[in-house]
Write a protein that holds these residues in place. Structure first.
Motif, PDB file in Angstrom:
ATOM      1  N   SER A 128       0.831  -1.202   0.000  1.00  0.00           N
ATOM      2  CA  SER A 128       0.000   0.000   0.000  1.00  0.00           C
ATOM      3  C   SER A 128       0.869   1.257   0.000  1.00  0.00           C
ATOM      4  CB  SER A 128      -0.910   0.006   1.224  1.00  0.00           C
ATOM      5  OG  SER A 128      -1.563   1.245   1.371  1.00  0.00           O
ATOM      6  N   LEU A 129       0.476   2.237  -0.799  1.00  0.00           N
ATOM      7  CA  LEU A 129       1.182   3.512  -0.807  1.00  0.00           C
ATOM      8  C   LEU A 129       1.043   4.242   0.529  1.00  0.00           C
ATOM      9  CD1 LEU A 129       2.806   5.583  -2.441  1.00  0.00           C
ATOM     10  CD2 LEU A 129       0.645   6.521  -3.287  1.00  0.00           C
ATOM     11  N   ASP A 130       0.093   3.827   1.358  1.00  0.00           N
ATOM     12  CA  ASP A 130      -0.066   4.439   2.678  1.00  0.00           C
ATOM     13  C   ASP A 130       1.206   4.349   3.517  1.00  0.00           C
ATOM     14  OD1 ASP A 130      -2.783   5.397   2.663  1.00  0.00           O
ATOM     15  OD2 ASP A 130      -3.432   3.312   2.678  1.00  0.00           O
ATOM     16  N   ALA A 147       5.421   3.438  -7.137  1.00  0.00           N
ATOM     17  CA  ALA A 147       4.345   4.382  -6.862  1.00  0.00           C
ATOM     18  C   ALA A 147       3.948   5.129  -8.129  1.00  0.00           C
ATOM     19  CB  ALA A 147       4.769   5.378  -5.785  1.00  0.00           C
ATOM     20  N   VAL A 148       2.659   5.383  -8.286  1.00  0.00           N
ATOM     21  CA  VAL A 148       2.148   6.193  -9.390  1.00  0.00           C
ATOM     22  C   VAL A 148       2.211   7.649  -8.959  1.00  0.00           C
ATOM     23  CG1 VAL A 148       0.147   6.687 -10.837  1.00  0.00           C
ATOM     24  CG2 VAL A 148       0.656   4.333 -10.172  1.00  0.00           C
ATOM     25  N   GLY A 150       0.772  10.411  -9.796  1.00  0.00           N
ATOM     26  CA  GLY A 150      -0.478  11.101  -9.515  1.00  0.00           C
ATOM     27  C   GLY A 150      -1.061  10.727  -8.163  1.00  0.00           C
ATOM     28  N   GLU A 151      -0.915   9.458  -7.781  1.00  0.00           N
ATOM     29  CA  GLU A 151      -1.408   9.013  -6.480  1.00  0.00           C
ATOM     30  C   GLU A 151      -0.553   9.586  -5.352  1.00  0.00           C
ATOM     31  OE1 GLU A 151      -1.580   4.786  -6.592  1.00  0.00           O
ATOM     32  OE2 GLU A 151      -3.103   4.720  -8.171  1.00  0.00           O
ATOM     33  N   ALA A 154      -1.640  13.205  -4.957  1.00  0.00           N
ATOM     34  CA  ALA A 154      -2.937  13.309  -4.290  1.00  0.00           C
ATOM     35  C   ALA A 154      -2.810  13.044  -2.794  1.00  0.00           C
ATOM     36  CB  ALA A 154      -3.928  12.334  -4.928  1.00  0.00           C
ATOM     37  N   MET A 155      -1.993  12.051  -2.416  1.00  0.00           N
ATOM     38  CA  MET A 155      -1.828  11.739  -1.001  1.00  0.00           C
ATOM     39  C   MET A 155      -1.103  12.860  -0.270  1.00  0.00           C
ATOM     40  SD  MET A 155      -0.329   8.270   0.779  1.00  0.00           S
ATOM     41  CE  MET A 155      -1.687   7.311   0.102  1.00  0.00           C
ATOM     42  N   GLU A 158      -3.595  15.652   0.245  1.00  0.00           N
ATOM     43  CA  GLU A 158      -4.572  15.290   1.283  1.00  0.00           C
ATOM     44  C   GLU A 158      -3.959  15.384   2.678  1.00  0.00           C
ATOM     45  OE1 GLU A 158      -5.499  12.421   4.187  1.00  0.00           O
ATOM     46  OE2 GLU A 158      -4.587  11.456   2.461  1.00  0.00           O
ATOM     47  N   ALA A 191       0.648   9.655 -16.452  1.00  0.00           N
ATOM     48  CA  ALA A 191       1.145   8.617 -15.541  1.00  0.00           C
ATOM     49  C   ALA A 191       2.578   8.210 -15.837  1.00  0.00           C
ATOM     50  CB  ALA A 191       0.227   7.395 -15.606  1.00  0.00           C
TER      51      ALA A 191
END
Length: 397
Positions: A128-130, A147-148, A150-151, A154-155, A158, A191
């Protein structure tokens, strides 16, 4: 013992040194990704591409005959979040040889002029990217595998780190190497390639409140129904539990999961199992673990002490609920490894009596933790006391 397995690192340019080429010449079986195999000229060795998932072929190689010479191709340095460690953990030192290549991490740091010792590497390959969340701190530099972009952007946004600078490197070290630069909250690039390294310079918004990896996160960092170990008591409890790299905690009667989560945040290799009987709280623990960057925390839902059946032996145990359950302390004490720490917190008179009995039987320390927080009283401040906590802490001989 002559090595029967050679793990060869290979870069995007396909260049190999003399030692690696000699190993390929001797190989009876060559294993690697489709991309890796295409970089190596045909030879006498049979070829097998990694399946997805790859572990069945790993198991086949490890349990098969060892009379043939096997060469495994891996990206860059096989021992840096690579397949090398998967093999070496199961083999004697004389059975294998590692021939590393320059890693993508090294190349990315070289391109940016970043000292490697000052950069945190996070691998999200198959994970998980978390995991990134614990590493995000003001001014820190991160390099992310798998890891992507864009993700990641976004993280970061956030989390309140939208101003963070991002650099994405595709196909590092090869003729098609490319670089894209941007800011997390304005990330507009496509991407790109799957095989990218995302480099981040963490910069928070002005209103962002960074979270430390030390014990005692703010209570509001957790989603809770009120069943949680409060901040000051949590810090004192984790000091007694003493998280150490690679060790496992049982968080028994986990409630919101605060103890297991903060144990896991202490070091990337710390592991925890949170045991909770209520389904809604078990779900909340899982959500809190993701939000606070420890998605690997294991949650076991069930009644005590039966829910402990089959769990790996712990290095530390925290009992935050259910102390009066028949057989619970016996089970935890018996499972605890020598040198392990057991800590139990209670807030009731009945719970105190139980802890006093165990203290008399096994020894250890009994501690009373009383916390008061200043709160408005009319136009002034007064003290509002939290429920006092009685704690029993003991180290197993």
């Amino acid at each position: 013992m002559n090595p029967w397995l050679t793990i060869v690192g290979i870069g995007e340019d396909g260049e190999l040194g003399a030692e690696a080429r000699a190993a390929l010449d001797r190989a009876d079986l060559l294993v690697g990704g489709t991309r890796h195999l295409a970089l190596v000229p045909a030879g006498r060795a049979a070829r097998r591409a990694w399946p997805s998932p790859m572990l069945p072929l790993v198991e086949e190689i490890l349990t098969g005959p060892r009379s043939a010479q096997v060469v495994v191709l891996a990206s860059g340095d096989p021992m840096l979040h690579g397949v090398g460690a998967t093999f070496t953990a199961r083999l004697d030192a004389g059975e294998y040889r590692i021939i590393p290549q320059v890693s993508a991490f090294s190349l990315a740091c070289a391109r940016l002029g970043w000292p490697q010792a000052d950069v945190t590497l996070v691998s999200a390959v198959g994970k998980s990217l978390d995991l990134m969340r614990v590493a995000v701190q003001p001014g820190r530099r991160l390099a992310l595998y798998g890891a992507v972009a864009g993700e990641v952007a976004a993280m970061l946004t956030e989390m309140g780190y939208g101003p963070s600078g991002m650099v994405v490197f595709d196909r590092l070290g090869g003729p098609a190497e490319a670089r894209r630069d941007g800011i997390a909250h304005h990330w507009v690039h496509p991407a790109g390639e799957d095989l990218a390294v995302v480099a981040v310079t963490c910069l928070p918004d002005e209103a962002t409140r960074p979270l430390s990896t030390l014990a005692g996160l703010p209570d509001e960092a957790f989603d809770s129904d009120g069943q949680m170990t409060k901040r000051e008591v949590r810090a004192a409890t984790l000091a007694r539990l003493a998280p150490l790299p690679g060790q496992l905690l049982w968080d028994v009667g986990a409630g919101t999961g605060t103890i297991g989560i903060e144990w896991s945040r202490a070091h990337p290799s710390c592991r925890a199992v949170a045991v909770e009987r209520r389904a809604d709280r078990a779900q909340r623990i899982t959500a809190n673990a993701r939000t606070l960057g420890v998605p690997a925390l294991r949650v076991v839902e069930g009644e005590l002490p039966g829910a402990l059946d089959g769990l790996p032996a712990p290095d530390a145990v925290f009992i935050g609920g259910g102390i009066g359950t028949p057989g619970l302390v016996d089970r935890c004490w018996a499972a605890l490894k020598p040198g392990g720490r057991l800590v139990a917190n209670v807030v009731t008179v009945t719970g105190e009596a139980t802890l006093a009995q165990w203290h008399q039987s096994l020894g250890g320390d009994l501690i009373r933790i009383a916390v008061a927080r200043a709160r408005p009283v009319g136009g002034m401040l007064g003290w509002k006391s939290l429920a006092p906590v009685t704690q029993w802490a003991i180290v197993k001989p």
